[in-house]
Design a protein around this motif. Structure first.
Motif, PDB file in Angstrom:
ATOM      1  N   ILE A 182       0.831  -1.208   0.000  1.00 12.41           N
ATOM      2  CA  ILE A 182       0.000   0.000   0.000  1.00 12.41           C
ATOM      3  C   ILE A 182       0.868   1.262   0.000  1.00 12.41           C
ATOM      4  CG2 ILE A 182      -1.726   1.307   1.304  1.00 12.41           C
ATOM      5  CD1 ILE A 182      -2.801  -1.203  -0.018  1.00 12.41           C
ATOM      6  N   ILE A 183       0.386   2.272  -0.735  1.00 13.61           N
ATOM      7  CA  ILE A 183       1.056   3.569  -0.760  1.00 13.61           C
ATOM      8  C   ILE A 183       0.002   4.658  -0.587  1.00 13.61           C
ATOM      9  CG2 ILE A 183       0.930   3.737  -3.285  1.00 13.61           C
ATOM     10  CD1 ILE A 183       3.596   5.240  -3.202  1.00 13.61           C
ATOM     11  N   MET A 184       0.320   5.725   0.121  1.00 16.06           N
ATOM     12  CA  MET A 184      -0.637   6.817   0.348  1.00 16.06           C
ATOM     13  C   MET A 184      -0.157   8.097  -0.324  1.00 16.06           C
ATOM     14  SD  MET A 184      -1.875   6.273   4.299  1.00 16.06           S
ATOM     15  CE  MET A 184      -2.556   4.719   4.867  1.00 16.06           C
ATOM     16  N   GLY A 185      -1.112   8.971  -0.608  1.00 12.67           N
ATOM     17  CA  GLY A 185      -0.789  10.265  -1.188  1.00 12.67           C
ATOM     18  C   GLY A 185      -0.579  10.238  -2.694  1.00 12.67           C
ATOM     19  N   LEU A 186      -0.835   9.107  -3.333  1.00 10.77           N
ATOM     20  CA  LEU A 186      -0.649   8.992  -4.780  1.00 10.77           C
ATOM     21  C   LEU A 186      -2.008   8.829  -5.448  1.00 10.77           C
ATOM     22  CD1 LEU A 186       1.261   8.654  -7.246  1.00 10.77           C
ATOM     23  CD2 LEU A 186       1.142   6.178  -6.818  1.00 10.77           C
ATOM     24  N   GLU A 187      -2.301   9.714  -6.391  1.00  9.64           N
ATOM     25  CA  GLU A 187      -3.558   9.615  -7.122  1.00  9.64           C
ATOM     26  C   GLU A 187      -3.367   8.770  -8.381  1.00  9.64           C
ATOM     27  OE1 GLU A 187      -6.126  12.997  -7.563  1.00  9.64           O
ATOM     28  OE2 GLU A 187      -4.972  14.162  -6.102  1.00  9.64           O
ATOM     29  N   VAL A 188      -4.433   8.055  -8.729  1.00  7.06           N
ATOM     30  CA  VAL A 188      -4.397   7.151  -9.876  1.00  7.06           C
ATOM     31  C   VAL A 188      -5.197   7.753 -11.029  1.00  7.06           C
ATOM     32  CG1 VAL A 188      -5.068   4.863 -10.723  1.00  7.06           C
ATOM     33  CG2 VAL A 188      -4.125   5.129  -8.412  1.00  7.06           C
ATOM     34  N   HIS A 189      -4.653   7.671 -12.216  1.00 12.15           N
ATOM     35  CA  HIS A 189      -5.339   8.165 -13.415  1.00 12.15           C
ATOM     36  C   HIS A 189      -5.750   6.971 -14.275  1.00 12.15           C
ATOM     37  CE1 HIS A 189      -4.124  12.289 -12.457  1.00 12.15           C
ATOM     38  NE2 HIS A 189      -2.924  11.786 -12.153  1.00 12.15           N
ATOM     39  N   HIS A 190      -7.049   6.859 -14.445  1.00 12.87           N
ATOM     40  CA  HIS A 190      -7.595   5.745 -15.229  1.00 12.87           C
ATOM     41  C   HIS A 190      -8.969   6.181 -15.739  1.00 12.87           C
ATOM     42  CE1 HIS A 190      -9.257   1.790 -16.233  1.00 12.87           C
ATOM     43  NE2 HIS A 190      -8.019   1.313 -16.199  1.00 12.87           N
ATOM     44  N   PRO A 191      -9.340   5.840 -16.973  1.00 12.84           N
ATOM     45  CA  PRO A 191     -10.630   6.291 -17.523  1.00 12.84           C
ATOM     46  C   PRO A 191     -11.857   5.767 -16.783  1.00 12.84           C
ATOM     47  CG  PRO A 191      -9.545   4.710 -19.001  1.00 12.84           C
ATOM     48  CD  PRO A 191      -8.533   5.115 -17.978  1.00 12.84           C
ATOM     49  N   ASP A 192     -11.712   4.699 -16.000  1.00 18.98           N
ATOM     50  CA  ASP A 192     -12.861   4.124 -15.293  1.00 18.98           C
ATOM     51  C   ASP A 192     -12.952   4.550 -13.833  1.00 18.98           C
ATOM     52  OD1 ASP A 192     -13.578   2.767 -17.597  1.00 18.98           O
ATOM     53  OD2 ASP A 192     -12.487   0.953 -17.047  1.00 18.98           O
ATOM     54  N   MET A 193     -12.121   5.466 -13.406  1.00 16.24           N
ATOM     55  CA  MET A 193     -12.099   5.849 -11.990  1.00 16.24           C
ATOM     56  C   MET A 193     -13.446   6.367 -11.492  1.00 16.24           C
ATOM     57  SD  MET A 193      -9.208   5.153 -10.581  1.00 16.24           S
ATOM     58  CE  MET A 193      -9.185   6.184  -9.118  1.00 16.24           C
ATOM     59  N   LYS A 194     -14.119   7.209 -12.282  1.00 18.24           N
ATOM     60  CA  LYS A 194     -15.383   7.794 -11.828  1.00 18.24           C
ATOM     61  C   LYS A 194     -16.499   6.762 -11.736  1.00 18.24           C
ATOM     62  CE  LYS A 194     -14.531  12.533 -13.368  1.00 18.24           C
ATOM     63  NZ  LYS A 194     -15.013  13.660 -14.232  1.00 18.24           N
ATOM     64  N   ALA A 195     -16.362   5.672 -12.464  1.00 24.04           N
ATOM     65  CA  ALA A 195     -17.371   4.617 -12.378  1.00 24.04           C
ATOM     66  C   ALA A 195     -17.304   3.902 -11.033  1.00 24.04           C
ATOM     67  CB  ALA A 195     -17.184   3.618 -13.515  1.00 24.04           C
ATOM     68  N   TYR A 196     -16.117   3.841 -10.448  1.00 24.40           N
ATOM     69  CA  TYR A 196     -15.918   3.124  -9.184  1.00 24.40           C
ATOM     70  C   TYR A 196     -15.871   4.042  -7.966  1.00 24.40           C
ATOM     71  CZ  TYR A 196     -14.637  -1.020 -11.925  1.00 24.40           C
ATOM     72  OH  TYR A 196     -14.651  -2.094 -12.783  1.00 24.40           O
ATOM     73  N   PHE A 197     -15.373   5.275  -8.156  1.00 27.18           N
ATOM     74  CA  PHE A 197     -15.115   6.142  -7.000  1.00 27.18           C
ATOM     75  C   PHE A 197     -15.671   7.551  -7.218  1.00 27.18           C
ATOM     76  CE2 PHE A 197     -11.531   3.126  -7.458  1.00 27.18           C
ATOM     77  CZ  PHE A 197     -11.749   2.365  -6.308  1.00 27.18           C
TER      78      PHE A 197
END
Length: 218
Positions: A182-197
């Motif tokens: 696990i890592i904290m403070g790192l944002e993930v960029h993915h086209p499906d992010m808004k569908a899940y979060f």
């Protein structure tokens, strides 16, 4: 000799049976003319109903249409059920099942929404699902885990949306718990992010309501 079709033959039979029927009615019910008329009317009505139901081509055509309709509905219903079962089986793989993960076993270390880094390959991503053990087609498992690593199939597995910033090439992964950290403070960029979060609080991503229903304890 003149040709007699089926309808004409049937009419002749009815006429020939009329006298014996009248004699039977008179012998059975006596000389009461009102009663004989009533019985005769009942017999005529029953015969008329019988001919309309069983001696009519239109009636038999309607029965055939109904039977064909039921047969067609059964066939496509059965086919649809089999397709649905097949799709359901496919969607149960790779932590995509909508089965509610409750209660959450204590040995599941990580949660949906946490950002991870792969220990060997170095790419980052976010957890969008987990299984208590690997759920995947047997061919995939045999390819993924050689004989020396077969025991990993019985350990928790996580579905990951891979961070596009890594340029890793794949968009998702399904990996064993021991392969991630696990890592904290790192944002993930993915086209499906808004569908899940719905957002990011700095330590983990906040699940959409539909996903929270599946993982209520994460």
């Amino acid at each position: 000799m003149p040709h007699i079709n089926a309808a004409a033959a049937l009419q002749i039979c009815v006429l020939l049976s009329a006298l014996p029927a009248q004699y039977f009615i008179s012998q059975w019910y006596g000389t009461d003319s009102a009663q004989r008329i009533q019985i005769t009317e009942r017999i005529i009505a029953a015969w008329s109903s019988f001919t309309k139901s069983y001696l009519s081509l239109d009636a038999w055509a309607d029965r055939l249409k109904l039977w064909l309709s039921k047969t067609r509905n059964w066939y496509y219903g059965e086919k649809k059920t089999k397709i649905g079962d097949s799709e359901g089986e496919t969607h149960s793989y790779f932590a995509e099942s909508s089965h509610v993960r409750s209660p959450k076993p204590d040995y599941i270390q990580f949660s949906v929404g946490q950002v991870i880094v792969h220990k060997r390959f170095g790419y980052s991503g976010v957890i969008v699902g987990w299984d208590i053990k690997a759920k995947a087609p047997e061919e995939w498992l045999q390819h993924k885990y050689p004989p020396a690593k077969q025991d990993l199939k019985d350990t928790p597995h996580y579905r990951i949306l891979i961070n596009k910033a890594n340029g890793f090439g794949k968009s998702t992964a399904y990996i064993a718990e021991e392969e991630i950290t696990i890592i904290m403070g790192l944002e993930v960029h993915h086209p499906d992010m808004k569908a899940y979060f719905s957002g990011y609080d700095g330590s983990k991503y906040i699940m959409q309501p539909w996903l929270k229903k599946i993982y209520p304890h994460d």
